[in-house]
Design a protein around this motif. Sequence first.
Motif, PDB file in Angstrom:
ATOM      1  N   UNK A   1     109.086  25.587  51.726  1.00  0.00           N
ATOM      2  CA  UNK A   1     107.762  25.724  52.282  1.00  0.00           C
ATOM      3  C   UNK A   1     107.674  24.789  53.487  1.00  0.00           C
ATOM      4  N   UNK A   2     107.082  25.254  54.537  1.00  0.00           N
ATOM      5  CA  UNK A   2     106.988  24.469  55.760  1.00  0.00           C
ATOM      6  C   UNK A   2     105.868  23.448  55.635  1.00  0.00           C
ATOM      7  N   UNK A   3     106.064  22.315  56.276  1.00  0.00           N
ATOM      8  CA  UNK A   3     105.097  21.228  56.206  1.00  0.00           C
ATOM      9  C   UNK A   3     103.744  21.629  56.789  1.00  0.00           C
ATOM     10  N   UNK A   4     103.709  22.590  57.672  1.00  0.00           N
ATOM     11  CA  UNK A   4     102.466  22.961  58.332  1.00  0.00           C
ATOM     12  C   UNK A   4     101.634  23.942  57.515  1.00  0.00           C
ATOM     13  N   UNK A   5     102.179  24.436  56.427  1.00  0.00           N
ATOM     14  CA  UNK A   5     101.386  25.299  55.569  1.00  0.00           C
ATOM     15  C   UNK A   5     100.398  24.450  54.793  1.00  0.00           C
ATOM     16  N   UNK A   6      99.366  25.082  54.309  1.00  0.00           N
ATOM     17  CA  UNK A   6      98.302  24.385  53.600  1.00  0.00           C
ATOM     18  C   UNK A   6      98.810  23.879  52.248  1.00  0.00           C
ATOM     19  N   UNK A   7      98.844  22.542  52.031  1.00  0.00           N
ATOM     20  CA  UNK A   7      99.319  22.018  50.748  1.00  0.00           C
ATOM     21  C   UNK A   7      98.462  22.450  49.566  1.00  0.00           C
ATOM     22  N   UNK A   8      97.227  22.885  49.809  1.00  0.00           N
ATOM     23  CA  UNK A   8      96.366  23.332  48.709  1.00  0.00           C
ATOM     24  C   UNK A   8      96.923  24.581  48.036  1.00  0.00           C
ATOM     25  N   UNK A   9      97.830  25.288  48.686  1.00  0.00           N
ATOM     26  CA  UNK A   9      98.431  26.478  48.075  1.00  0.00           C
ATOM     27  C   UNK A   9      99.597  26.113  47.160  1.00  0.00           C
ATOM     28  N   UNK A  10      99.981  24.838  47.144  1.00  0.00           N
ATOM     29  CA  UNK A  10     101.090  24.393  46.293  1.00  0.00           C
ATOM     30  C   UNK A  10     100.571  24.136  44.888  1.00  0.00           C
ATOM     31  N   UNK A  11     100.504  25.146  44.101  1.00  0.00           N
ATOM     32  CA  UNK A  11      99.884  25.047  42.785  1.00  0.00           C
ATOM     33  C   UNK A  11     100.873  24.558  41.733  1.00  0.00           C
ATOM     34  N   UNK A  12     100.316  24.177  40.592  1.00  0.00           N
ATOM     35  CA  UNK A  12     101.127  23.723  39.457  1.00  0.00           C
ATOM     36  C   UNK A  12     101.900  24.899  38.870  1.00  0.00           C
ATOM     37  N   UNK A  13     103.030  24.607  38.304  1.00  0.00           N
ATOM     38  CA  UNK A  13     103.825  25.637  37.633  1.00  0.00           C
ATOM     39  C   UNK A  13     103.160  25.992  36.306  1.00  0.00           C
ATOM     40  N   UNK A  14     103.237  27.253  35.907  1.00  0.00           N
ATOM     41  CA  UNK A  14     102.682  27.597  34.590  1.00  0.00           C
ATOM     42  C   UNK A  14     103.521  26.936  33.494  1.00  0.00           C
ATOM     43  N   UNK A  15     102.886  26.538  32.402  1.00  0.00           N
ATOM     44  CA  UNK A  15     103.649  25.910  31.323  1.00  0.00           C
ATOM     45  C   UNK A  15     104.707  26.859  30.766  1.00  0.00           C
ATOM     46  N   UNK A  16     105.861  26.302  30.495  1.00  0.00           N
ATOM     47  CA  UNK A  16     106.936  27.094  29.902  1.00  0.00           C
ATOM     48  C   UNK A  16     106.669  27.272  28.413  1.00  0.00           C
ATOM     49  N   UNK A  17     107.151  28.368  27.805  1.00  0.00           N
ATOM     50  CA  UNK A  17     106.933  28.570  26.369  1.00  0.00           C
ATOM     51  C   UNK A  17     107.542  27.423  25.555  1.00  0.00           C
ATOM     52  N   UNK A  18     106.867  27.045  24.492  1.00  0.00           N
ATOM     53  CA  UNK A  18     107.301  25.917  23.657  1.00  0.00           C
ATOM     54  C   UNK A  18     108.684  26.169  23.066  1.00  0.00           C
TER      55      UNK A  18
END
Length: 176
Positions: A1-18
């Motif tokens: 991802x380029x530094x100039x893109x909006x960091x707000x779009x960098x979301x958390x990863x979904x939790x992996x199955x237990x």
Amino acid sequence: MDVYEDPATWTARPPRPRWQLALLFAGSVVWFPVVCVLWAAVMAAILVLSLFADAITPFSNSFEGRFLNATDRVLGGVMRLASWCVSWPELRHEGDVEYYKARVEKVVGKWTARASAPIVPKKPRPPVECAIPLRHYRGAGGWYVAEVALAQGWELRPTDENKEVRLWWAAASRVD
């Protein structure tokens, strides 16, 4: 991802199955010691080879650089064998956003303390660049790393947010 893109779009990863995490952790308990022994054996072999390399280095202009690059590639390849391993804290706190936020704040705080340390004569200069791996911010998202780092005086560098968030200590750019 380029530094100039909006960091707000960098979301958390979904939790992996237990169950997947439990299997990966069980495999890690068995596999990681094997990787450590393999790494130690490779390192010992490299040290033996470096004794011979010291004899060749005075006669070659490029041998040392090639030898060091090969050493980095080999040791990096061995460490990539353990890249899928899951630690106990990751197993316990998967999906816990507050845990990952605290982890990000701790890691960025450590890098800030290192980077803002005074320059001591005849000692290495403090680091001005760092990379925060995905393992530290998986549950909080890269946007949170950027938010915490920017508040502490870091600048974003060109980054692949799926692997790491790279930062530059902004105060290093100033000339005193």
